[in-house]
Motif scaffolding. Sequence first.
Motif, PDB file in Angstrom:
ATOM      1  N   TYR A 294      -5.104   6.394  -1.270  1.00  0.00           N
ATOM      2  CA  TYR A 294      -4.362   5.171  -0.974  1.00  0.00           C
ATOM      3  C   TYR A 294      -4.410   4.234  -2.179  1.00  0.00           C
TER       4      TYR A 294
ATOM      5  N   ASP B  26      -3.021  11.536   7.860  1.00  0.00           N
ATOM      6  CA  ASP B  26      -3.208  10.302   7.097  1.00  0.00           C
ATOM      7  C   ASP B  26      -4.091  10.542   5.876  1.00  0.00           C
TER       8      ASP B  26
ATOM      9  N   VAL C 275       3.499   2.809   2.475  1.00  0.00           N
ATOM     10  CA  VAL C 275       2.780   2.644   3.738  1.00  0.00           C
ATOM     11  C   VAL C 275       3.091   1.289   4.372  1.00  0.00           C
TER      12      VAL C 275
ATOM     13  N   CYS D 233      -2.965   0.429  -3.880  1.00  0.00           N
ATOM     14  CA  CYS D 233      -2.301  -0.853  -3.688  1.00  0.00           C
ATOM     15  C   CYS D 233      -1.497  -1.169  -4.950  1.00  0.00           C
TER      16      CYS D 233
ATOM     17  N   ARG E 199       3.929  10.377  -3.803  1.00  0.00           N
ATOM     18  CA  ARG E 199       3.406   9.121  -3.287  1.00  0.00           C
ATOM     19  C   ARG E 199       4.445   8.476  -2.372  1.00  0.00           C
TER      20      ARG E 199
ATOM     21  N   ARG F 252       0.446   5.794  -0.415  1.00  0.00           N
ATOM     22  CA  ARG F 252      -0.527   6.873  -0.327  1.00  0.00           C
ATOM     23  C   ARG F 252       0.070   8.165  -0.887  1.00  0.00           C
TER      24      ARG F 252
ATOM     25  N   TRP G 219       0.857  -1.187   0.000  1.00  0.00           N
ATOM     26  CA  TRP G 219       0.000   0.000   0.000  1.00  0.00           C
ATOM     27  C   TRP G 219       0.894   1.239   0.000  1.00  0.00           C
TER      28      TRP G 219
END
Length: 125
Positions: free
Chosen positions: A94, A90, A48, A96, A45, A38, A36
């Motif tokens: 997000y 946060d 995570v 993947c 980017r 973010r 992951w």
Amino acid sequence: QVQLQASGGGLVQAGDSLRLSCAESGRIFSSSHMGWFRQAPGKEREFVAAVRRMSSSTYYADSVKGRFTISRDNTKNTVYLQMDSLKPEDTAVYYCAVGRAGNWGSKREVDFGSWGQGTLVTVSS
């Protein structure tokens, strides 16, 4: 080729929890690990968390260690990101991604591929 579909984002308050999902399709057995990332507004980017496909091994960015948990369910071809004690910082989209073979332990964006479309997480203070 692997296709990824991320979901589960939303608007929450600081201190709340949220679980993101990443469903895989295609040649899923060609990847050794999943990650992951973010991207916050106006920022690059960033990594995570990541999890191996065939074991429970994981590693995390220091900023989320102890608050986020990555896991996978190979029977459902899905990777999860459980996010607890969320903070306004946060807030991000997000994504993947599939880890490239031989790069376990890397936090570099270039060592991941087959990016999903992203899901927005907004944490209000």
